[in-house]
Scaffold this motif. Structure first.
Motif, mmCIF file in Angstrom:
data_model
loop_
_atom_site.group_PDB
_atom_site.id
_atom_site.type_symbol
_atom_site.label_atom_id
_atom_site.label_comp_id
_atom_site.label_asym_id
_atom_site.label_seq_id
_atom_site.Cartn_x
_atom_site.Cartn_y
_atom_site.Cartn_z
ATOM 1 N N MET A 1 -45.654 -23.080 27.508
ATOM 2 C CA MET A 1 -45.736 -21.748 26.568
ATOM 3 C C MET A 1 -46.530 -20.376 26.993
ATOM 4 O O MET A 1 -47.902 -20.928 27.568
ATOM 5 C CB MET A 1 -45.918 -22.697 25.018
ATOM 6 C CG MET A 1 -45.696 -20.888 24.464
ATOM 7 S SD MET A 1 -44.938 -20.737 22.476
ATOM 8 C CE MET A 1 -44.112 -22.309 22.451
ATOM 9 N N SER A 2 -46.307 -19.502 27.245
ATOM 10 C CA SER A 2 -47.119 -18.481 27.958
ATOM 11 C C SER A 2 -47.260 -17.592 26.747
ATOM 12 O O SER A 2 -46.403 -17.525 25.651
ATOM 13 C CB SER A 2 -45.709 -17.865 29.021
ATOM 14 O OG SER A 2 -46.586 -16.105 29.776
ATOM 15 N N ILE A 3 -48.793 -17.288 26.409
ATOM 16 C CA ILE A 3 -49.293 -16.321 25.011
ATOM 17 C C ILE A 3 -50.005 -15.655 25.853
ATOM 18 O O ILE A 3 -50.332 -15.501 26.741
ATOM 19 C CB ILE A 3 -50.548 -17.916 25.228
ATOM 20 C CG1 ILE A 3 -50.231 -19.200 24.198
ATOM 21 C CG2 ILE A 3 -50.970 -16.924 23.519
ATOM 22 C CD1 ILE A 3 -48.895 -18.426 23.048
ATOM 23 N N LEU A 23 -38.512 -18.476 30.116
ATOM 24 C CA LEU A 23 -38.676 -17.675 30.315
ATOM 25 C C LEU A 23 -39.524 -16.398 30.973
ATOM 26 O O LEU A 23 -40.925 -17.667 31.471
ATOM 27 C CB LEU A 23 -38.128 -16.440 28.529
ATOM 28 C CG LEU A 23 -37.714 -17.029 27.978
ATOM 29 C CD1 LEU A 23 -37.093 -16.553 26.742
ATOM 30 C CD2 LEU A 23 -35.989 -16.570 28.489
ATOM 31 N N ILE A 24 -38.953 -15.524 31.568
ATOM 32 C CA ILE A 24 -39.739 -14.675 33.128
ATOM 33 C C ILE A 24 -40.590 -14.171 31.733
ATOM 34 O O ILE A 24 -40.162 -12.957 31.370
ATOM 35 C CB ILE A 24 -39.368 -14.525 33.487
ATOM 36 C CG1 ILE A 24 -38.309 -15.527 34.648
ATOM 37 C CG2 ILE A 24 -40.195 -13.867 35.185
ATOM 38 C CD1 ILE A 24 -38.045 -15.099 35.886
ATOM 39 N N SER A 25 -42.095 -14.320 31.988
ATOM 40 C CA SER A 25 -43.037 -13.259 30.935
ATOM 41 C C SER A 25 -43.926 -12.794 31.624
ATOM 42 O O SER A 25 -44.475 -13.024 32.156
ATOM 43 C CB SER A 25 -43.045 -13.304 29.614
ATOM 44 O OG SER A 25 -43.470 -14.577 29.410
ATOM 45 N N LEU A 42 -39.800 -9.230 28.894
ATOM 46 C CA LEU A 42 -39.055 -10.862 29.139
ATOM 47 C C LEU A 42 -38.507 -10.073 30.675
ATOM 48 O O LEU A 42 -37.806 -8.471 29.943
ATOM 49 C CB LEU A 42 -38.616 -10.962 28.144
ATOM 50 C CG LEU A 42 -39.453 -11.178 27.261
ATOM 51 C CD1 LEU A 42 -38.652 -11.450 25.703
ATOM 52 C CD2 LEU A 42 -40.643 -12.495 26.940
ATOM 53 N N GLU A 43 -38.172 -10.920 30.964
ATOM 54 C CA GLU A 43 -36.877 -10.549 32.129
ATOM 55 C C GLU A 43 -36.243 -12.131 31.959
ATOM 56 O O GLU A 43 -35.971 -13.310 32.327
ATOM 57 C CB GLU A 43 -37.720 -10.525 33.515
ATOM 58 C CG GLU A 43 -38.750 -8.852 33.840
ATOM 59 C CD GLU A 43 -39.574 -9.691 35.028
ATOM 60 O OE1 GLU A 43 -38.218 -9.303 36.233
ATOM 61 O OE2 GLU A 43 -40.185 -9.799 34.941
ATOM 62 N N LEU A 44 -34.581 -11.422 31.532
ATOM 63 C CA LEU A 44 -33.204 -12.335 30.915
ATOM 64 C C LEU A 44 -32.576 -12.403 32.367
ATOM 65 O O LEU A 44 -32.070 -10.926 32.693
ATOM 66 C CB LEU A 44 -33.013 -11.866 30.074
ATOM 67 C CG LEU A 44 -34.362 -11.797 28.700
ATOM 68 C CD1 LEU A 44 -33.284 -11.604 27.667
ATOM 69 C CD2 LEU A 44 -34.676 -12.963 29.038
ATOM 70 N N VAL A 45 -32.207 -13.284 32.950
ATOM 71 C CA VAL A 45 -30.849 -13.243 34.452
ATOM 72 C C VAL A 45 -29.768 -12.193 33.876
ATOM 73 O O VAL A 45 -29.514 -13.400 33.252
ATOM 74 C CB VAL A 45 -31.369 -14.369 34.960
ATOM 75 C CG1 VAL A 45 -30.276 -14.717 35.494
ATOM 76 C CG2 VAL A 45 -32.688 -14.676 35.321
ATOM 77 N N GLY A 46 -29.600 -11.544 34.384
ATOM 78 C CA GLY A 46 -28.019 -10.927 34.213
ATOM 79 C C GLY A 46 -28.359 -10.012 32.702
ATOM 80 O O GLY A 46 -27.332 -9.237 32.574
#
Length: 120
Positions: A1-3, A23-25, A42-46
């Motif tokens: 988890m990224s905080i 998820l990339i954050s 947040l970077e979501l593929v596509g």
């Protein structure tokens, strides 16, 4: 988890965004202002990027907190890389007297109308 968090620096409190590890954050510190707020991208593929902010206004008539929120949102909507992204703002705005069904201040509200101006 990224905080990603912004502590209040008092006896507890602050805001946080928690993002699942898959998820990339990344934090977006250039959108921070002088209020209890934290931003992440947040970077979501596509998909388009998502800019997510968590905001807390600790007082029901803290006009300065709302002004700082407005400054931050203005920065976000004027940044080139954010213009084509989704922006999600969540948190506790402490807006007594706001009618969420009509998106306007209730007539019986005791607070100055200018603190609600950026919600329209």
């Amino acid at each position: 988890m990224s905080i990603i968090k912004n502590d209040r620096n008092l006896n507890g409190g602050g805001v946080v965004v928690a993002v699942r590890d898959n998820l990339i954050s990344s934090p977006v510190t250039e959108l921070q202002t002088d209020c209890e707020m934290v931003w992440c991208k947040l970077e979501l593929v596509g998909y388009k990027a998502v800019y997510l902010t968590s905001f807390y206004n600790p007082k029901t008539s803290n006009e300065e907190g709302y002004k700082q929120f407005d400054i931050s949102m203005s920065r976000a909507t004027n940044m080139t890389n954010v213009k084509n992204a989704f922006i999600i703002a969540a948190g506790d705005f402490n807006l007594p007297g706001w009618d969420w069904k009509t998106n306007q201040q209730s007539p019986e509200c005791q607070h100055p109308p200018q603190i609600y101006g950026h919600l329209r």
